[in-house]
Every structure is written in structure tokens, then in C-alpha cells.
Design a protein around this motif. Structure first.
Motif, PDB file in Angstrom:
ATOM      1  N   ARG A 106      17.947 105.397  74.682  1.00  0.00           N
ATOM      2  CA  ARG A 106      18.494 106.482  73.556  1.00  0.00           C
ATOM      3  C   ARG A 106      19.493 105.841  72.678  1.00  0.00           C
ATOM      4  NH1 ARG A 106      24.147 107.273  75.962  1.00  0.00           N
ATOM      5  NH2 ARG A 106      24.252 106.228  78.028  1.00  0.00           N
ATOM      6  N   ASP A 107      19.814 104.462  73.014  1.00  0.00           N
ATOM      7  CA  ASP A 107      20.377 103.519  72.052  1.00  0.00           C
ATOM      8  C   ASP A 107      19.626 103.130  70.721  1.00  0.00           C
ATOM      9  OD1 ASP A 107      23.240 104.284  72.770  1.00  0.00           O
ATOM     10  OD2 ASP A 107      22.956 102.657  74.267  1.00  0.00           O
ATOM     11  N   ALA A 108      18.629 103.086  70.877  1.00  0.00           N
ATOM     12  CA  ALA A 108      17.482 102.670  69.654  1.00  0.00           C
ATOM     13  C   ALA A 108      17.944 102.986  68.219  1.00  0.00           C
ATOM     14  CB  ALA A 108      16.159 103.085  70.108  1.00  0.00           C
ATOM     15  N   LYS A 173      11.970  80.364  71.934  1.00  0.00           N
ATOM     16  CA  LYS A 173      11.588  80.354  73.162  1.00  0.00           C
ATOM     17  C   LYS A 173      12.451  81.368  74.184  1.00  0.00           C
ATOM     18  CE  LYS A 173       8.800  77.117  72.500  1.00  0.00           C
ATOM     19  NZ  LYS A 173       7.745  77.406  71.638  1.00  0.00           N
ATOM     20  N   VAL A 174      13.042  82.321  73.468  1.00  0.00           N
ATOM     21  CA  VAL A 174      14.075  83.082  74.263  1.00  0.00           C
ATOM     22  C   VAL A 174      13.228  84.308  75.148  1.00  0.00           C
ATOM     23  CG1 VAL A 174      14.199  84.795  72.424  1.00  0.00           C
ATOM     24  CG2 VAL A 174      16.033  84.633  74.210  1.00  0.00           C
ATOM     25  N   ASP A 175      13.837  84.584  76.231  1.00  0.00           N
ATOM     26  CA  ASP A 175      13.129  85.517  77.091  1.00  0.00           C
ATOM     27  C   ASP A 175      13.736  87.006  76.849  1.00  0.00           C
ATOM     28  OD1 ASP A 175      12.333  87.444  78.942  1.00  0.00           O
ATOM     29  OD2 ASP A 175      13.660  86.546  80.914  1.00  0.00           O
ATOM     30  N   GLY A 176      12.966  87.648  76.317  1.00  0.00           N
ATOM     31  CA  GLY A 176      13.358  89.106  75.594  1.00  0.00           C
ATOM     32  C   GLY A 176      14.442  89.859  76.584  1.00  0.00           C
ATOM     33  N   LYS A 177      14.365  89.866  77.722  1.00  0.00           N
ATOM     34  CA  LYS A 177      15.025  90.649  78.752  1.00  0.00           C
ATOM     35  C   LYS A 177      16.632  90.073  78.469  1.00  0.00           C
ATOM     36  CE  LYS A 177      15.665  92.216  83.279  1.00  0.00           C
ATOM     37  NZ  LYS A 177      16.861  93.116  83.077  1.00  0.00           N
ATOM     38  N   HIS A 178      16.849  88.837  78.341  1.00  0.00           N
ATOM     39  CA  HIS A 178      18.166  88.246  77.893  1.00  0.00           C
ATOM     40  C   HIS A 178      18.716  88.861  76.699  1.00  0.00           C
ATOM     41  CE1 HIS A 178      17.333  84.483  80.779  1.00  0.00           C
ATOM     42  NE2 HIS A 178      17.559  85.556  81.383  1.00  0.00           N
ATOM     43  N   VAL A 179      17.954  89.100  75.842  1.00  0.00           N
ATOM     44  CA  VAL A 179      18.449  89.455  74.474  1.00  0.00           C
ATOM     45  C   VAL A 179      18.678  90.757  74.613  1.00  0.00           C
ATOM     46  CG1 VAL A 179      17.907  89.955  71.878  1.00  0.00           C
ATOM     47  CG2 VAL A 179      16.977  87.850  73.264  1.00  0.00           C
ATOM     48  N   LEU A 180      17.693  91.781  75.383  1.00  0.00           N
ATOM     49  CA  LEU A 180      17.972  92.882  75.689  1.00  0.00           C
ATOM     50  C   LEU A 180      19.400  93.354  76.471  1.00  0.00           C
ATOM     51  CD1 LEU A 180      17.080  96.156  75.328  1.00  0.00           C
ATOM     52  CD2 LEU A 180      15.556  95.441  77.352  1.00  0.00           C
ATOM     53  N   ASP A 181      19.607  92.385  77.499  1.00  0.00           N
ATOM     54  CA  ASP A 181      20.796  92.571  78.224  1.00  0.00           C
ATOM     55  C   ASP A 181      22.041  92.336  77.374  1.00  0.00           C
ATOM     56  OD1 ASP A 181      19.314  93.278  80.722  1.00  0.00           O
ATOM     57  OD2 ASP A 181      19.709  91.171  81.197  1.00  0.00           O
ATOM     58  N   ASP A 182      21.884  91.427  76.179  1.00  0.00           N
ATOM     59  CA  ASP A 182      23.073  91.035  75.465  1.00  0.00           C
ATOM     60  C   ASP A 182      23.526  92.206  74.471  1.00  0.00           C
ATOM     61  OD1 ASP A 182      23.454  88.890  76.731  1.00  0.00           O
ATOM     62  OD2 ASP A 182      22.301  87.358  75.161  1.00  0.00           O
ATOM     63  N   LEU A 183      22.222  92.874  73.959  1.00  0.00           N
ATOM     64  CA  LEU A 183      22.386  93.966  72.926  1.00  0.00           C
ATOM     65  C   LEU A 183      22.987  95.138  73.536  1.00  0.00           C
ATOM     66  CD1 LEU A 183      22.271  94.873  70.043  1.00  0.00           C
ATOM     67  CD2 LEU A 183      19.849  95.261  70.426  1.00  0.00           C
ATOM     68  N   ARG A 184      22.514  95.297  74.761  1.00  0.00           N
ATOM     69  CA  ARG A 184      22.992  96.638  75.418  1.00  0.00           C
ATOM     70  C   ARG A 184      24.212  96.316  75.762  1.00  0.00           C
ATOM     71  NH1 ARG A 184      18.064  97.429  79.804  1.00  0.00           N
ATOM     72  NH2 ARG A 184      16.912  99.028  78.559  1.00  0.00           N
ATOM     73  N   HIS A 185      24.941  95.380  76.016  1.00  0.00           N
ATOM     74  CA  HIS A 185      26.193  95.104  76.521  1.00  0.00           C
ATOM     75  C   HIS A 185      27.075  95.294  75.147  1.00  0.00           C
ATOM     76  CE1 HIS A 185      29.696  93.445  78.765  1.00  0.00           C
ATOM     77  NE2 HIS A 185      30.000  92.809  77.943  1.00  0.00           N
ATOM     78  N   LEU A 186      26.671  94.613  74.103  1.00  0.00           N
ATOM     79  CA  LEU A 186      27.514  94.872  72.843  1.00  0.00           C
ATOM     80  C   LEU A 186      27.632  96.179  72.483  1.00  0.00           C
ATOM     81  CD1 LEU A 186      25.817  91.841  70.943  1.00  0.00           C
ATOM     82  CD2 LEU A 186      28.268  92.176  71.521  1.00  0.00           C
ATOM     83  N   LEU A 187      26.242  97.089  72.321  1.00  0.00           N
ATOM     84  CA  LEU A 187      26.288  98.276  72.065  1.00  0.00           C
ATOM     85  C   LEU A 187      27.388  99.186  72.989  1.00  0.00           C
ATOM     86  CD1 LEU A 187      22.639  99.065  71.401  1.00  0.00           C
ATOM     87  CD2 LEU A 187      24.326  98.824  69.681  1.00  0.00           C
TER      88      LEU A 187
END
Length: 193
Positions: A106-108, A173-187
Motif C-alpha cells: 500500500r506504500d508503493a 550484491k545487495v539482498d533485496g529483502k534488506h533494502v525493502l526492510d530499510d525503505l519500509r522503516h524509513l517510510l
């Protein structure tokens, strides 16, 4: 006339001593945490070693223009940058950026994805981008300025806030789950974008 014996304490000194003790306790409760926090910051003691993010924090106020990217967005942005043409690692990051945006659920709508490349993409890849990534924004990149700032020649994935400030950086080489977690936290913490 009555005289006071040495063992008797005047009646006024007990409340005065108690009032001073209360004043000292109030000052300690109010000023103590501020003094402790300032001391911790200045003297660097009791600072936690752990962190809650996975990328490299960009905390010095750098913006997209400092990176050599000419572009601005009004939403949070997943920016893929490369000082060359978009090769295999870069293409993986472009795909990952779109998947992360979709994964926000929903935050997309609060985020977008973009590509900043110093050289144009091949005709085949440009056709693929037009067909498969219609919302992908394209920005020109000043390769010399980018290499001076980043110092790495490989593609990078950046999280950029709605004001154009760089927040976090990830390598190819980043894991996408880590980026998603970070972005969700920022949002979750942000009221902008």
C-alpha cells in the motif's frame, strides 16, 4: 525567658533542609539526562555498536546533484546509478528496484524507481525498459563527478528522500529483502513523500 538547649533544633531548619533536598532532586531529574546525553555524545561512551539498517548511511547532507545526477522527485526513490552503460549488475539492480517498490504494497505510491547512467543503454535493453518498466525514470549522470564522490566504478542502489537527499547506499550484491526492510522503516518514520 526560655533558652534553647544545645540538643534542641530550631523548628525552621527542618523544612528548609527538606526543601533544599527536594530542589536538588528536581534539578537532578531534569538536568541529569541532558548532562548524561551530552556526555555520551561528546565522549562517545555507551554508544551502541548495533544498527538497524543494512546499507551505508549517507549522513552528511549530500544530494543528487552532489552525486552528479540531474533529476528531482517528489517521492522516495530507489535510484540505480552506474558510471558506464547499464550492464548485467546494473540490470539486476533496476529489476530489484522495481520489485522493491512493488513489495511496498500500500506504500508503493510513496516511492519510485529510477536509473542514472553516464552512457546510453543498448537498443535492446532500452526497448525492454520501455516495455517492462514504463514508470522507470531516466536521469543523466556526470561520470567524473560520480566517481569522485563514490570512488567505485560499479553500479550502486541508492535510497533518496523526497527532498533529493541521499539516505542509504547499497552495492550490486545487495539482498533485496534488506533494502525493502530499510525503505519500509524509513517510510514508517517519515511524514514526507
Amino acid at each position: 525567658m526560655a533558652t534553647a538547649t544545645p540538643l534542641e533544633v530550631p523548628e525552621r531548619s527542618k523544612p528548609r533542609a527538606r526543601g533544599r533536598l527536594q530542589l536538588l532532586l528536581i534539578l537532578l531529574v531534569v538536568l541529569g539526562p541532558m548532562v548524561l546525553a551530552t556526555s555520551m555524545y561528546k565522549l562517545k561512551f555507551w554508544v551502541p555498536d548495533g544498527r538497524s539498517y543494512h546499507g551505508v548511511m549517507i549522513g552528511n547532507g549530500e544530494s543528487l546533484s552532489d552525486l552528479g545526477v540531474a533529476g528531482q522527485n517528489e517521492r522516495w526513490q530507489l535510484l540505480v546509478s552506474t558510471p558506464t552503460a547499464c550492464a548485467e549488475d546494473c540490470q539486476r539492480l533496476v529489476y530489484l528496484a522495481r520489485q522493491i517498490q512493488v513489495g511496498l504494497g500500500r506504500d508503493a505510491s510513496r516511492a519510485s524507481h529510477a536509473l542514472a547512467a553516464a552512457q546510453p543503454a543498448s537498443a535492446d535493453y532500452q526497448a525492454l525498459l520501455s516495455r517492462e518498466y514504463p514508470q522507470l525514470q531516466h536521469y543523466p549522470l556526470d561520470a567524473q563527478r560520480y566517481l569522485q564522490k563514490v570512488g567505485e566504478a560499479g553500479p550502486q542502489l541508492w535510497i533518496v528522500d523526497p527532498h533529493g537527499n541521499l539516505v542509504l547506499r547499497y552495492d550490486a550484491k545487495v539482498d533485496g529483502k534488506h533494502v525493502l526492510d530499510d525503505l519500509r522503516h524509513l517510510l514508517k518514520l517519515s511524514n514526507i513523500g
